[in-house]
Scaffold this motif. Structure first.
Motif, PDB file in Angstrom:
ATOM      1  N   THR A 165       0.837  -1.193   0.000  1.00 28.35           N
ATOM      2  CA  THR A 165       0.000   0.000   0.000  1.00 28.35           C
ATOM      3  C   THR A 165       0.870   1.240   0.000  1.00 28.35           C
ATOM      4  O   THR A 165       2.061   1.171  -0.289  1.00 28.35           O
ATOM      5  CB  THR A 165      -0.980  -0.040   1.191  1.00 28.35           C
ATOM      6  N   SER A 166       0.265   2.371   0.322  1.00 28.05           N
ATOM      7  CA  SER A 166       0.968   3.646   0.274  1.00 28.05           C
ATOM      8  C   SER A 166       2.174   3.670   1.206  1.00 28.05           C
ATOM      9  O   SER A 166       2.205   2.976   2.219  1.00 28.05           O
ATOM     10  CB  SER A 166      -0.001   4.755   0.664  1.00 28.05           C
TER      11      SER A 166
ATOM     12  N   PRO B  52       2.412   7.869  -2.316  1.00 29.64           N
ATOM     13  CA  PRO B  52       1.437   8.292  -1.314  1.00 29.64           C
ATOM     14  C   PRO B  52       0.034   7.713  -1.465  1.00 29.64           C
ATOM     15  O   PRO B  52      -0.726   7.727  -0.514  1.00 29.64           O
ATOM     16  CB  PRO B  52       1.403   9.811  -1.486  1.00 29.64           C
ATOM     17  N   PHE B  53      -0.323   7.233  -2.634  1.00 26.88           N
ATOM     18  CA  PHE B  53      -1.677   6.687  -2.806  1.00 26.88           C
ATOM     19  C   PHE B  53      -1.747   5.851  -4.079  1.00 26.88           C
ATOM     20  O   PHE B  53      -0.780   5.777  -4.845  1.00 26.88           O
ATOM     21  CB  PHE B  53      -2.733   7.804  -2.853  1.00 26.88           C
TER      22      PHE B  53
END
Lengths: 320, 321
Positions: free
Chosen positions: A143-144, A149-150
């Motif tokens: 994940t981030s 960051p996303f």
């Protein structure tokens, strides 16, 4: 390199699909068996609010991909629970054999408020040859992080030399788009490695250089080895206007590598392009490359991001 | 057994003037001690927007070291701006825990984003300061500790500590969202991670504090300090439903450990509870224990999880065992 298009091979609107799904067969992913090929894809249900939920389904075809044998009527994998990273959709489910099991790498989608979505990558495992999958946990495996960051998504996993490699995408920017209060996302291809396929270490850098501009969006990498080289196919587009304007929509990109660390982008050599007319004339996206009976195939989506199915191409000439 | 003497409320954010971003709430206090003053970081909110939704900022007040009820300075602006669109901390920086690292001050914080099916999600960010903790800059636009297989959402409540040259981060991780009173409420548990450099973390990947009131007990704000050869953790916990009431609201719990990994919960030793009336009569939460000039203090929140500020207690008695 030269691909020969074999046409659209699956149209979701011609079949009854599980989970009330009526359109879309996106991001096809092949799992080759001794006597058939199963192709997983993401299809869509409209929920009570009119928004889409993406579910995984599959179709089984003969090993020449000319004939449909079977279509799944059951739920392959449930969507994630309340508040989980994959609550609102799975796109794609990348399926990989791992000893006697099938690992399903989940591109999980959940809805946000200031931007439309967030994504992360999860893992589900099948002990019944891929008919059904169970998550190893409610949360993501990738994940981030500080520099990504996303929008970590689009997993593609392959094992080379005893090491598991994952190619995926991560977001860099949510930018203002042409529509007021609607943010558009920019994402790039990244890479991580693992000893077991579960715990991953990211490289933490963009793997493939931009071609269009720094706002180029790169998606759904797929990697295959032949002729002593590693070949990556992916899709890329402009950050805005890509839904309606043909010349800003998805195209298939290409890069090659000798060592899996350094990639040379070489779109001029991809050997496949949008058609003059027909189902893949506006865009081509979400490629998946695999081998069967010593032939190399590419599954991909056409216009409207695969609303009306996916097609197939076969590699005619592998030489640059 | 601890015995705390309540000294009263130190700071009420509703009395602050001239700061639109600091209207109410002073949550999750934690200190950074200077020669002349004690800087208390906390998280606060402007008034809610037209939809009734809040953002959170982190800030500080400086207390006279010789009289902790004497406020000598209040931050002029938040210590960190909110994150960019789509980032994990776009809608809140709360709570914050700081530590000195060489000439810098490092802040670990919960970053808040808004979701559709549930109201929010949280991940832990890291920002550093080169001006003694007045302003901070993120070391990246993403989180330093994010969600994982067994920690699917809501990583919050970070508390940073260094013991024996190792970095420790205590925090909470969401376990599930339940529907209570017709809306989603999260259940979370206390977790921990270790690091050699403060930026690369290894989660121990298990709940470290056993439940007391129920399986869906929410555990929050772990705070660890070392004294008399033992590591002591104060934290807060509440029921999963009707927790905005006095009966089910936050209380302060206690656990101890000799190795930082295995913790024995023993709330009876916490030695602090809600008051009969006043600002901390319905709930107490977010304990932060620190040592100053030979005394041990606890900062904590009162009613409505710090809407009306934080108070101070002093350790009167501590008997081992």
């Amino acid at each position: 390199m030269k691909w020969k298009k074999l046409g659209k091979i699956f149209d979701p609107t011609h079949h009854k699909l599980s989970n009330n799904c009526v359109e879309f067969a996106q991001s096809p992913q092949a799992l080759v068996f001794d006597d058939f090929i199963r192709i997983y894809f993401s299809t869509r249900e409209k929920d009570g609010t009119g928004k889409y939920l993406s579910h995984i389904s599959f179709v089984e075809m003969d090993r020449d991909l000319g004939k449909t044998i079977n279509i799944s009527t059951n739920t392959v994998i449930k969507l994630g629970g309340l508040g989980c990273f994959d609550e609102h959709g799975i796109f794609p489910l990348n399926v990989v054999r791992n000893k006697n099991q099938i690992y399903g790498y989940i591109g999980g989608w959940s809805r946000r408020v200031s931007v439309s979505v967030e994504t992360a990558i999860g893992l589900a495992i099948s002990n019944d040859n891929g008919l059904t999958f169970e998550r190893i946990g409610d949360g993501p495996i990738l994940t981030s992080s500080l520099t990504e960051p996303f929008l970590v998504g689009d997993p593609f996993v392959a094992e080379f030399g005893g090491i598991h490699h994952m190619w995926y995408i991560y977001g860099t920017t949510w930018m203002d788009g042409p529509t007021k209060n609607v943010k558009e996302r920019i994402y790039k291809i990244g890479h991580a490695i693992s000893g077991d396929g579960i715990v991953w270490n990211k490289d933490g850098k963009q793997l493939v250089c931009d071609r269009l501009n720094s706002d180029e969006c790169q998606a759904l990498p797929t990697v295959i080895r032949f002729n002593d080289k590693y070949h990556m196919f992916f899709c890329y587009r402009q950050a805005t206007g890509f839904r309606k304007e043909k010349d800003r929509g998805y195209r298939i990109g290409y890069a090659f590598s000798d060592d899996l660390a350094n990639w040379t982008r070489d779109d001029d050599n991809v050997g496949i392009a949008v058609s003059d007319d027909g189902w893949d004339s506006d865009m081509m996206c979400y490629p998946h490359v695999f081998e069967c009976k010593n032939k190399v195939y590419m599954l991909y989506n056409g216009n409207e991001f695969g609303r009306f199915g996916f097609g197939l191409a076969i590699l005619e000439d592998p030489n640059p | 057994m601890f015995k705390w003497k309540k000294l009263g409320r130190v700071f009420n954010p509703q009395e602050v003037q001239g700061r639109n971003w600091l209207k109410e709430f002073a949550q999750a206090p934690s200190v950074l001690v200077f020669d002349d003053f004690v800087r208390v970081y906390f998280s606060c909110r402007p008034l809610p927007d037209e939809n009734g939704q809040y953002v959170s900022y982190s800030a500080f007040v400086d207390l006279n070291r010789n009289n902790l009820f004497d406020i000598v300075n209040i931050a002029e602006k938040p210590i960190l701006e909110l994150g960019e669109p789509g980032t994990f901390d776009e809608f809140g920086v709360y709570p914050t825990s700081v530590i000195r690292n060489g000439d810098e001050v490092w802040a670990y914080y919960g970053g808040w984003t808004r979701c559709e099916s549930v109201p929010f999600n949280v991940a832990i960010g890291l920002a550093t300061s080169r001006d003694h903790g007045v302003t901070f800059n993120r070391i990246g636009s993403g989180p330093v500790l994010s969600h994982s297989v067994n920690e699917p959402f809501i990583l919050s409540g970070p508390k940073i500590r260094r013991f024996n040259h190792c970095w420790y981060l205590w925090y909470i991780a969401g376990k599930k969202w339940i529907i209570a009173g017709g809306k989603p409420e999260p259940v979370y548990k206390i977790r921990m991670a270790t690091s050699e450099d403060g930026s690369h973390w290894k989660k121990i990947d298990r709940d470290i504090i056993e439940n007391k009131v129920e399986e869906n007990e929410a555990q929050a704000s772990p705070d660890v300090f070392f004294r008399d050869g033992v590591y002591h953790m104060f934290f807060s916990y509440r029921y999963s439903e009707n927790f905005r009431s006095r009966e089910h609201g936050y209380r302060i719990g206690y656990a101890y450990s000799r190795d930082l990994l295995n913790w024995d919960r023993d709330d009876a030793k916490a030695g602090i509870d809600v008051s009969q009336d006043g600002w901390d009569s319905e709930m107490i939460s977010y304990p932060h224990v620190f040592e100053l000039d030979g005394k041990v203090y606890m900062l904590y929140l009162g009613n409505q999880v710090g809407r009306f500020g934080f108070g101070l207690a002093e350790l009167e008695e501590h008997q081992s065992g």
